[in-house]
Design a protein around this motif. Structure first.
Motif, PDB file in Angstrom:
ATOM      1  N   THR A  86       0.795  -1.222   0.000  1.00 57.70           N
ATOM      2  CA  THR A  86       0.000   0.000   0.000  1.00 57.70           C
ATOM      3  C   THR A  86       0.830   1.276   0.000  1.00 57.70           C
ATOM      4  O   THR A  86       0.330   2.324  -0.376  1.00 57.70           O
ATOM      5  N   ASP A  87       2.110   1.247   0.408  1.00 57.07           N
ATOM      6  CA  ASP A  87       2.915   2.464   0.398  1.00 57.07           C
ATOM      7  C   ASP A  87       3.529   2.672  -0.988  1.00 57.07           C
ATOM      8  O   ASP A  87       3.759   1.721  -1.727  1.00 57.07           O
ATOM      9  N   GLN A  88       3.787   3.908  -1.354  1.00 56.64           N
ATOM     10  CA  GLN A  88       4.243   4.249  -2.702  1.00 56.64           C
ATOM     11  C   GLN A  88       5.555   3.553  -3.074  1.00 56.64           C
ATOM     12  O   GLN A  88       5.692   3.026  -4.164  1.00 56.64           O
ATOM     13  N   ALA A  89       6.526   3.550  -2.163  1.00 59.49           N
ATOM     14  CA  ALA A  89       7.809   2.899  -2.449  1.00 59.49           C
ATOM     15  C   ALA A  89       7.604   1.403  -2.675  1.00 59.49           C
ATOM     16  O   ALA A  89       8.197   0.810  -3.577  1.00 59.49           O
ATOM     17  N   GLY A  90       6.726   0.805  -1.876  1.00 58.45           N
ATOM     18  CA  GLY A  90       6.433  -0.614  -2.042  1.00 58.45           C
ATOM     19  C   GLY A  90       5.736  -0.906  -3.355  1.00 58.45           C
ATOM     20  O   GLY A  90       6.025  -1.906  -4.015  1.00 58.45           O
ATOM     21  N   VAL A  91       4.822  -0.031  -3.746  1.00 55.22           N
ATOM     22  CA  VAL A  91       4.111  -0.192  -5.017  1.00 55.22           C
ATOM     23  C   VAL A  91       5.097  -0.111  -6.178  1.00 55.22           C
ATOM     24  O   VAL A  91       5.055  -0.922  -7.111  1.00 55.22           O
ATOM     25  N   GLU A  92       6.013   0.837  -6.128  1.00 54.41           N
ATOM     26  CA  GLU A  92       6.995   0.992  -7.207  1.00 54.41           C
ATOM     27  C   GLU A  92       7.900  -0.235  -7.305  1.00 54.41           C
ATOM     28  O   GLU A  92       8.189  -0.709  -8.402  1.00 54.41           O
ATOM     29  N   LYS A  93       8.335  -0.771  -6.157  1.00 52.89           N
ATOM     30  CA  LYS A  93       9.181  -1.963  -6.182  1.00 52.89           C
ATOM     31  C   LYS A  93       8.399  -3.161  -6.712  1.00 52.89           C
ATOM     32  O   LYS A  93       8.900  -3.924  -7.538  1.00 52.89           O
ATOM     33  N   TRP A  94       7.155  -3.328  -6.254  1.00 55.01           N
ATOM     34  CA  TRP A  94       6.330  -4.441  -6.716  1.00 55.01           C
ATOM     35  C   TRP A  94       6.132  -4.359  -8.232  1.00 55.01           C
ATOM     36  O   TRP A  94       6.252  -5.359  -8.940  1.00 55.01           O
ATOM     37  N   THR A  95       5.858  -3.154  -8.728  1.00 57.27           N
ATOM     38  CA  THR A  95       5.647  -2.954 -10.165  1.00 57.27           C
ATOM     39  C   THR A  95       6.916  -3.279 -10.946  1.00 57.27           C
ATOM     40  O   THR A  95       6.864  -3.950 -11.980  1.00 57.27           O
ATOM     41  N   ALA A  96       8.065  -2.838 -10.449  1.00 56.20           N
ATOM     42  CA  ALA A  96       9.340  -3.124 -11.124  1.00 56.20           C
ATOM     43  C   ALA A  96       9.637  -4.622 -11.115  1.00 56.20           C
ATOM     44  O   ALA A  96      10.068  -5.186 -12.130  1.00 56.20           O
ATOM     45  N   ASP A  97       9.401  -5.279  -9.975  1.00 56.61           N
ATOM     46  CA  ASP A  97       9.624  -6.727  -9.886  1.00 56.61           C
ATOM     47  C   ASP A  97       8.701  -7.484 -10.837  1.00 56.61           C
ATOM     48  O   ASP A  97       9.111  -8.442 -11.493  1.00 56.61           O
ATOM     49  N   LYS A  98       7.448  -7.056 -10.901  1.00 57.35           N
ATOM     50  CA  LYS A  98       6.466  -7.694 -11.787  1.00 57.35           C
ATOM     51  C   LYS A  98       6.908  -7.540 -13.246  1.00 57.35           C
ATOM     52  O   LYS A  98       6.907  -8.507 -14.015  1.00 57.35           O
ATOM     53  N   SER A  99       7.323  -6.348 -13.622  1.00 58.86           N
ATOM     54  CA  SER A  99       7.758  -6.092 -15.000  1.00 58.86           C
ATOM     55  C   SER A  99       8.981  -6.935 -15.351  1.00 58.86           C
ATOM     56  O   SER A  99       9.071  -7.485 -16.448  1.00 58.86           O
ATOM     57  N   ALA A 100       9.910  -7.029 -14.419  1.00 64.20           N
ATOM     58  CA  ALA A 100      11.112  -7.841 -14.657  1.00 64.20           C
ATOM     59  C   ALA A 100      10.753  -9.310 -14.835  1.00 64.20           C
ATOM     60  O   ALA A 100      11.279  -9.985 -15.723  1.00 64.20           O
ATOM     61  N   SER A 101       9.833  -9.803 -14.009  1.00 65.39           N
ATOM     62  CA  SER A 101       9.409 -11.207 -14.131  1.00 65.39           C
ATOM     63  C   SER A 101       8.741 -11.467 -15.470  1.00 65.39           C
ATOM     64  O   SER A 101       9.017 -12.467 -16.139  1.00 65.39           O
ATOM     65  N   LEU A 102       7.857 -10.577 -15.875  1.00 62.98           N
ATOM     66  CA  LEU A 102       7.156 -10.763 -17.144  1.00 62.98           C
ATOM     67  C   LEU A 102       8.099 -10.656 -18.336  1.00 62.98           C
ATOM     68  O   LEU A 102       7.932 -11.355 -19.340  1.00 62.98           O
ATOM     69  N   SER A 103       9.125  -9.814 -18.238  1.00 60.27           N
ATOM     70  CA  SER A 103      10.060  -9.680 -19.357  1.00 60.27           C
ATOM     71  C   SER A 103      10.900 -10.941 -19.549  1.00 60.27           C
ATOM     72  O   SER A 103      11.407 -11.200 -20.638  1.00 60.27           O
ATOM     73  N   GLU A 104      11.029 -11.747 -18.491  1.00 64.55           N
ATOM     74  CA  GLU A 104      11.755 -13.014 -18.613  1.00 64.55           C
ATOM     75  C   GLU A 104      11.094 -13.942 -19.636  1.00 64.55           C
ATOM     76  O   GLU A 104      11.770 -14.672 -20.336  1.00 64.55           O
ATOM     77  N   PHE A 105       9.765 -13.906 -19.709  1.00 61.68           N
ATOM     78  CA  PHE A 105       9.069 -14.728 -20.696  1.00 61.68           C
ATOM     79  C   PHE A 105       9.498 -14.348 -22.105  1.00 61.68           C
ATOM     80  O   PHE A 105       9.747 -15.207 -22.955  1.00 61.68           O
ATOM     81  N   THR A 106       9.587 -13.060 -22.373  1.00 60.55           N
ATOM     82  CA  THR A 106       9.990 -12.589 -23.699  1.00 60.55           C
ATOM     83  C   THR A 106      11.417 -13.023 -24.003  1.00 60.55           C
ATOM     84  O   THR A 106      11.707 -13.524 -25.088  1.00 60.55           O
ATOM     85  N   THR A 107      12.312 -12.850 -23.038  1.00 64.76           N
ATOM     86  CA  THR A 107      13.709 -13.245 -23.232  1.00 64.76           C
ATOM     87  C   THR A 107      13.809 -14.731 -23.541  1.00 64.76           C
ATOM     88  O   THR A 107      14.520 -15.131 -24.471  1.00 64.76           O
ATOM     89  N   GLN A 108      13.085 -15.537 -22.780  1.00 66.53           N
ATOM     90  CA  GLN A 108      13.132 -16.982 -23.003  1.00 66.53           C
ATOM     91  C   GLN A 108      12.554 -17.361 -24.369  1.00 66.53           C
ATOM     92  O   GLN A 108      13.085 -18.240 -25.042  1.00 66.53           O
ATOM     93  N   SER A 109      11.492 -16.694 -24.800  1.00 65.76           N
ATOM     94  CA  SER A 109      10.902 -17.028 -26.099  1.00 65.76           C
ATOM     95  C   SER A 109      11.840 -16.657 -27.243  1.00 65.76           C
ATOM     96  O   SER A 109      11.851 -17.321 -28.275  1.00 65.76           O
ATOM     97  N   GLU A 110      12.646 -15.628 -27.064  1.00 60.30           N
ATOM     98  CA  GLU A 110      13.603 -15.231 -28.104  1.00 60.30           C
ATOM     99  C   GLU A 110      14.754 -16.221 -28.214  1.00 60.30           C
ATOM    100  O   GLU A 110      15.358 -16.369 -29.276  1.00 60.30           O
ATOM    101  N   GLN A 111      15.061 -16.924 -27.131  1.00 61.83           N
ATOM    102  CA  GLN A 111      16.184 -17.866 -27.116  1.00 61.83           C
ATOM    103  C   GLN A 111      15.768 -19.290 -27.465  1.00 61.83           C
ATOM    104  O   GLN A 111      16.608 -20.101 -27.833  1.00 61.83           O
ATOM    105  N   ALA A 112      14.503 -19.595 -27.369  1.00 62.33           N
ATOM    106  CA  ALA A 112      14.012 -20.956 -27.593  1.00 62.33           C
ATOM    107  C   ALA A 112      13.910 -21.264 -29.087  1.00 62.33           C
ATOM    108  O   ALA A 112      14.002 -20.369 -29.934  1.00 62.33           O
ATOM    109  N   THR A 113      13.689 -22.542 -29.394  1.00 56.01           N
ATOM    110  CA  THR A 113      13.502 -22.980 -30.782  1.00 56.01           C
ATOM    111  C   THR A 113      12.327 -23.953 -30.847  1.00 56.01           C
ATOM    112  O   THR A 113      11.873 -24.467 -29.828  1.00 56.01           O
TER     113      THR A 113
END
Length: 93
Positions: free
Chosen positions: A6-33
């Motif tokens: 609920t605090d702003q700093a926590g929201v920003e960290k959660w959002t950054a962590d979420k974005s980083a996790s989701l971007s892993e899917f894209t990275t993995q799909s680019e490397q897969a065959t």
């Protein structure tokens, strides 16, 4: 992923962590065959712009995420690599 804080700093960290996790899917799909790449590409393409939609009750995008994740696991298994998926909680009403 953790619950949204609920605090702003926590929201920003959660959002950054979420974005980083989701971007892993894209990275993995680019490397897969083959079928693994196809399954990962579908998983990435079906992710909603707002990932919070995944956790909404009776979420169509949440069900697609589960189905597509299982397809990725099956493709990996067929390619000789076993992966274990954590259960994704789908809320049903």
């Amino acid at each position: 992923m953790e619950a949204v804080p609920t605090d702003q700093a926590g929201v920003e960290k959660w959002t950054a962590d979420k974005s980083a996790s989701l971007s892993e899917f894209t990275t993995q799909s680019e490397q897969a065959t083959g079928d693994v790449k196809n399954a990962l590409t579908t998983l990435v393409a079906d992710l909603p712009a707002d990932s919070l939609e995944l956790s909404e009750p009776d979420s169509e995008s949440g069900q697609k995420f589960v189905d597509n994740s299982n397809a990725v696991a099956s493709a990996c298994e067929a390619d000789g690599t076993s992966i274990t998926l954590d259960e994704f909680p789908l809320l049903k009403f």
